[in-house]
Write a protein that holds these residues in place. Structure first.
Motif, short mmCIF file in Angstrom:
data_model
loop_
_atom_site.label_atom_id
_atom_site.label_comp_id
_atom_site.label_asym_id
_atom_site.label_seq_id
_atom_site.Cartn_x
_atom_site.Cartn_y
_atom_site.Cartn_z
N SER A 120 0.81 -1.23 0.00
CA SER A 120 0.00 0.00 0.00
C SER A 120 0.84 1.27 0.00
CB SER A 120 -0.91 0.00 1.25
OG SER A 120 -0.13 -0.15 2.43
N ILE A 121 2.18 1.16 -0.03
CA ILE A 121 3.05 2.33 0.07
C ILE A 121 2.85 3.27 -1.12
CG2 ILE A 121 5.45 3.11 0.05
CD1 ILE A 121 4.49 1.96 2.72
N LYS A 151 11.88 -5.19 -7.04
CA LYS A 151 11.11 -6.43 -6.96
C LYS A 151 10.18 -6.44 -5.74
CE LYS A 151 14.79 -9.10 -9.21
NZ LYS A 151 15.75 -10.23 -9.06
N ARG A 152 10.46 -5.61 -4.76
CA ARG A 152 9.68 -5.60 -3.52
C ARG A 152 8.75 -4.38 -3.42
NH1 ARG A 152 14.19 -4.92 0.44
NH2 ARG A 152 12.56 -5.21 2.00
N LEU A 153 8.98 -3.38 -4.26
CA LEU A 153 8.24 -2.13 -4.17
C LEU A 153 7.48 -1.88 -5.47
CD1 LEU A 153 7.70 0.59 -2.66
CD2 LEU A 153 9.74 1.48 -3.81
N ASP A 154 6.19 -1.58 -5.34
CA ASP A 154 5.38 -1.26 -6.52
C ASP A 154 5.58 0.22 -6.85
OD1 ASP A 154 3.57 -1.00 -8.53
OD2 ASP A 154 1.90 -1.92 -7.45
N VAL A 155 6.63 0.51 -7.61
CA VAL A 155 7.02 1.89 -7.89
C VAL A 155 5.93 2.63 -8.66
CG1 VAL A 155 8.76 3.32 -9.01
CG2 VAL A 155 9.43 1.18 -7.92
N GLY A 156 5.18 1.94 -9.46
CA GLY A 156 4.16 2.58 -10.28
C GLY A 156 3.06 3.25 -9.49
N LYS A 157 2.92 2.88 -8.19
CA LYS A 157 1.88 3.46 -7.35
C LYS A 157 2.38 4.63 -6.50
CE LYS A 157 -0.84 -0.81 -6.91
NZ LYS A 157 -1.39 -1.80 -5.94
N ASN A 177 17.06 3.28 -12.65
CA ASN A 177 16.34 2.08 -13.10
C ASN A 177 15.07 1.86 -12.30
OD1 ASN A 177 18.34 1.55 -15.01
ND2 ASN A 177 19.57 0.35 -13.55
N LEU A 178 15.16 2.16 -11.02
CA LEU A 178 14.03 1.96 -10.13
C LEU A 178 12.86 2.89 -10.50
CD1 LEU A 178 12.91 0.67 -7.43
CD2 LEU A 178 13.92 2.64 -6.26
N LEU A 179 13.18 4.11 -10.89
CA LEU A 179 12.15 5.13 -11.04
C LEU A 179 11.59 5.26 -12.45
CD1 LEU A 179 13.89 7.77 -8.80
CD2 LEU A 179 11.98 6.31 -8.20
N ARG A 180 12.06 4.44 -13.37
CA ARG A 180 11.53 4.52 -14.73
C ARG A 180 10.05 4.18 -14.78
NH1 ARG A 180 16.69 2.28 -16.77
NH2 ARG A 180 17.76 3.99 -17.85
N LYS A 181 9.61 3.38 -13.83
CA LYS A 181 8.21 2.96 -13.81
C LYS A 181 7.34 3.88 -12.94
CE LYS A 181 9.43 -1.94 -14.36
NZ LYS A 181 9.34 -3.30 -13.74
N ALA A 182 7.97 4.91 -12.33
CA ALA A 182 7.23 5.80 -11.42
C ALA A 182 6.50 6.87 -12.23
CB ALA A 182 8.18 6.43 -10.41
N ARG A 183 5.30 6.54 -12.70
CA ARG A 183 4.57 7.45 -13.57
C ARG A 183 3.48 8.23 -12.84
NH1 ARG A 183 3.73 4.06 -19.22
NH2 ARG A 183 5.92 3.49 -19.52
N ALA A 184 3.25 7.90 -11.59
CA ALA A 184 2.16 8.55 -10.86
C ALA A 184 2.66 9.58 -9.84
CB ALA A 184 1.30 7.50 -10.15
N LEU A 185 3.96 9.90 -9.88
CA LEU A 185 4.53 10.81 -8.87
C LEU A 185 3.91 12.20 -8.96
CD1 LEU A 185 8.33 9.91 -8.90
CD2 LEU A 185 6.72 9.56 -7.03
N ARG A 186 3.55 12.73 -7.77
CA ARG A 186 3.08 14.11 -7.64
C ARG A 186 4.15 15.01 -7.04
NH1 ARG A 186 -0.86 10.42 -9.20
NH2 ARG A 186 -2.95 11.38 -9.23
N ILE A 187 5.02 14.44 -6.20
CA ILE A 187 6.02 15.22 -5.46
C ILE A 187 7.38 14.57 -5.62
CG2 ILE A 187 6.77 16.00 -3.18
CD1 ILE A 187 3.82 16.02 -2.35
#
Length: 734
Positions: A120-121, A151-157, A177-187
């Motif tokens: 839920s993070i 692999k442990r963190l759902d970065v996309g959320k 590499n970790l943040l390439r999938k972070a498309r929902a970031l607001r801050i």
């Protein structure tokens, strides 16, 4: 007995008048305070009508409005219908903390592998410890842990990401590499980055939801915000205030149509935004430079910014053609306006500049206006009859007037309708002609007056020669004025309520005296308009007469007389000044001076023994040590609570008798490089604060630390956290 009923009971609100009284009491407390803020009452009534008579709303909204007693804030609340206010009950607050623990996570470089990560993070902070980078083996292990984190963190959320630690850039590859999938970031917050920002931000190319981007700290020889930023169409805040170095902005910066705040360290960054008018939500534009025949930097760009608040600076106005395009009259939330013509411009068109200034009329809510380099010969009409001051309880109103290098005559004051400034609290004059008494008396609320590089005489009119003038000014500052003692004493006589006086760089002042009440009353009648050199010569003949209250002859050319009620005196950088024992009023409470020898004498210290609580000695570059006589004189100051030593470059030691000052509460030492130790006699038990700032002596610092535990507060640059200290004694409060 409890029973059910068939129809619901409709709860009604309070009677409107009763509710208004409750609402008013919640905001102001008592009727006197409400009357003191009468300008807010009409807006307050309109806000209260939206509360539907709810007593809880009266108390809730009332308490919140109490913290912001200014018209602009109340108007903003009214426009929003009060919807911005809410109260969270203690139980709900605890519930919110519980819920946030399921959505918020902080990962330290030392616990990446072991920390539990819930699905839920939504909000992630990563902290890289400096020590984890220093050890090669530890560094490699942590890097592997960060690589496997995806692999442990759902970065996309993720909705927010914060990276801390000055060496977090050492892990930029796994982070990228970790943040390439972070498309929902607001801050996004990047703290102390030591890498090229583009190498991180290029991973955020699809952040269409980003609202807030802050780059906090970091030194760059050159920092170019990548063009990719111009794709963040929903960005509200871009904060680079803490970044140092040369900046480059994206070409398409004006694509950020939702941008409200562009927070920068150097105002010039604002000037680099071409077609800034497209940023219609922008709330502050601290610098805009007009460029001749360049549409992207024409004044109509400002006219498109309807949401501007705070400060607006318009520079290079000699290039302007159509000033009315700025629509300044519609910008009701502006606080400060700077209108600047380049003083080094090759040509001047006085009539054109007058026309431009006339059409740059601001809204009447404006609190502060600076007009610089204007070549016209007259003030704009909106600075005359239409100039007015509105009461604002949070910031007392002030007016600053700076003349040009060419001399002005007293007709200058007729251009300003001072009768509209009855609420004016502070007036600053620089390079101005004498102010006529008939104009000064219109400023009935004036409490602070500052005169710089100007004639300090106040001119009477023909019919005023026998009138006695008293003004309620409490603070007077005189800088760089070529005034005689007679002129200064005449000026002081008009202010029977004067408590604070500052005199700096007035080179005709050779000494000080104290006037009696009878003499000040006599002097408060303005001098005759026919005053001539023969009267001046008569004063010169009286120079050998003693000081005192025996008549006007005591006012010699270099000797102004101070009012007896004066409490705070700041006098420095007067090269001919010699202080003596009778230079000060006996009730003086605070003294700021660079004349150590003139203060530390037995008659002066005896005179001030029961009144002086604060003594600041600054900017003295002659005295190396205190003599035996000076140390003994200091011990007479039984009421002294705060001695301050600032920028005494040759002073090698503090006075030896400080431990005998039983009223001592605070001791401050700043920018005194040759003071290497504390007094051998120590300090009295009454001392509460020892402040040492910018000391170059390690021995002095060591002695300060040794006193920790015996003195309540010890402040030096090694004890204080960054940003926790700001040297305060330079602001004399006088």
């Amino acid at each position: 007995m409890v029973k059910t009923i068939n129809s619901p009971i409709q709860l009604k609100g309070q009677d409107p008048q009763e509710f208004w009284e409750l609402f008013k009491a919640s905001v102001f407390g008592d009727e006197k305070s409400a009357n003191d803020h009468d300008i807010l009452l009409e807006t307050g009534k309109m806000i209260s009508k939206n509360r539907k008579g709810s007593p809880l709303a009266a108390k809730t909204v009332g308490r919140l409005l109490k913290n912001h007693l200014d018209l602009e804030h109340w108007t903003s609340v009214l426009e929003k219908g009060g919807s911005s206010y809410y109260v969270m009950h203690g139980l709900l607050h605890e519930l919110a903390l519980k819920v946030s623990s399921y959505e918020c996570l902080t990962i330290c470089s030392s616990n990446v592998k072991s920390i539990q990560i819930l699905p839920s993070i939504r909000h992630l902070s990563i902290v890289v410890d400096d020590m984890d980078v220093n050890d090669g083996v530890t560094f490699e292990n942590i890097k592997k842990d960060f690589i496997t984190l995806s692999k442990r963190l759902d970065v996309g959320k993720l909705h927010s990401l914060m990276l801390f630690g000055q060496y977090h850039g050492s892990f930029i590859i796994p982070f990228s590499n970790l943040l390439r999938k972070a498309r929902a970031l607001r801050i996004v917050l990047l703290s102390m980055p030591s890498y090229a920002i583009v190498s991180m931000l290029h991973n955020f190319s699809k952040l269409v939801h980003l609202r807030y981007l802050r780059i906090n700290g970091g030194k760059f020889s050159e920092l170019s915000l990548p063009n990719i930023i111009s794709r963040f169409y929903h960005l509200r805040i871009l904060d680079v205030r803490q970044c140092k170095g040369h900046f480059g902005l994206p070409r398409d910066m004006n694509n950020l149509v939702k941008l409200r705040h562009f927070l920068v360290q150097d105002d010039k960054l604002h000037t680099d935004i071409a077609n800034v008018g497209k940023l219609k939500c922008l709330q502050e534009l601290r610098r805009f430079e007009v460029k001749r025949q360049v549409k992207a930097f024409a004044l109509n760009q400002i006219g498109q910014l309807d949401e501007l608040k705070g400060s607006l600076g318009i520079y290079d106005l000699e290039n302007a053609k159509a000033a009315e395009e700025t629509k300044l009259l519609n910008k009701s939330h502006l606080h400060k306006l700077i209108l600047d013509w380049n003083v080094n411009r090759s040509t001047k068109d006085n009539s054109q500049e007058e026309h431009i200034l006339e059409n740059l009329r601001p809204h009447s809510n404006l609190r502060e206006v600076h007009i610089q380099g204007h070549g016209g010969t007259t003030c704009p009409s909106w600075l005359g009859p239409n100039l007015s001051i509105k009461e604002n309880s949070q910031s007392e109103q002030g007016l600053q007037i700076e003349g040009k290098d060419s001399p002005l005559d007293s007709t200058f004051w007729k251009l300003l309708a001072l009768s509209n400034l009855t609420e004016l609290r502070e007036l600053k004059m620089k390079k101005c002609p004498p102010l006529p008494l008939e104009h000064l008396k219109l400023l009935s609320a004036l409490r602070r007056l500052s005169i710089t590089d100007s004639c300090i005489a106040l001119l009477p009119t023909d019919c005023e020669n026998t009138v006695t003038y008293h003004f309620l000014v409490e603070q007077l500052e005189i800088y760089e004025c070529n005034a005689s003692g007679m002129e200064m004493t005449q000026l002081l006589s008009y202010f029977p309520e004067l408590m604070n006086l500052r005199i700096e760089k007035c080179q005709k002042i050779t000494g000080l005296g104290v006037a009696g009440q009878e003499m000040m009353a006599t002097l408060a009648s303005p001098p005759s308009l026919s005053y001539n050199k023969s009267e001046d010569a008569q004063i010169g003949k009286d120079q050998q007469q003693p000081r005192g209250d025996n008549g006007i002859a005591a006012v010699v050319t270099g000797l102004p007389l101070l009012p007896r009620q004066l409490q705070n005196l700041d006098i420095k950088h007067c090269s001919k000044l010699i202080l003596q024992f009778d230079s000060f009023p006996s009730g003086l409470q605070q003294l700021y001076t660079d004349d150590i020898a003139g203060v530390f004498i037995e008659p002066t210290c005896r005179l001030l023994s029961s009144s002086l609580t604060k003594l600041s000695l600054s900017m003295n570059h002659k005295v190396e040590r205190f003599t035996k006589e000076q140390n003994m004189a200091l011990q007479l100051l039984s009421s002294l609570e705060v001695p301050i030593f600032v920028q005494c470059s040759k002073l090698q030691s503090l006075p030896a008798g400080l431990h005998r000052l039983t009223s001592l509460k605070r001791l401050e030492i700043a920018y005194c490089p040759n003071i290497r130790s504390l007094p051998k006699g120590g300090f009295p038990s009454s001392l509460e604060v020892l402040h040492v700032y910018e000391s170059q002596s390690e021995e002095l610092k060591r002695q300060c630390r040794k006193l920790k535990g015996t003195i309540a507060i010890i402040e030096d640059e090694d004890y204080l956290e960054p940003g926790d200290y700001m040297y305060q004694c330079m602001d004399t409060g006088c």
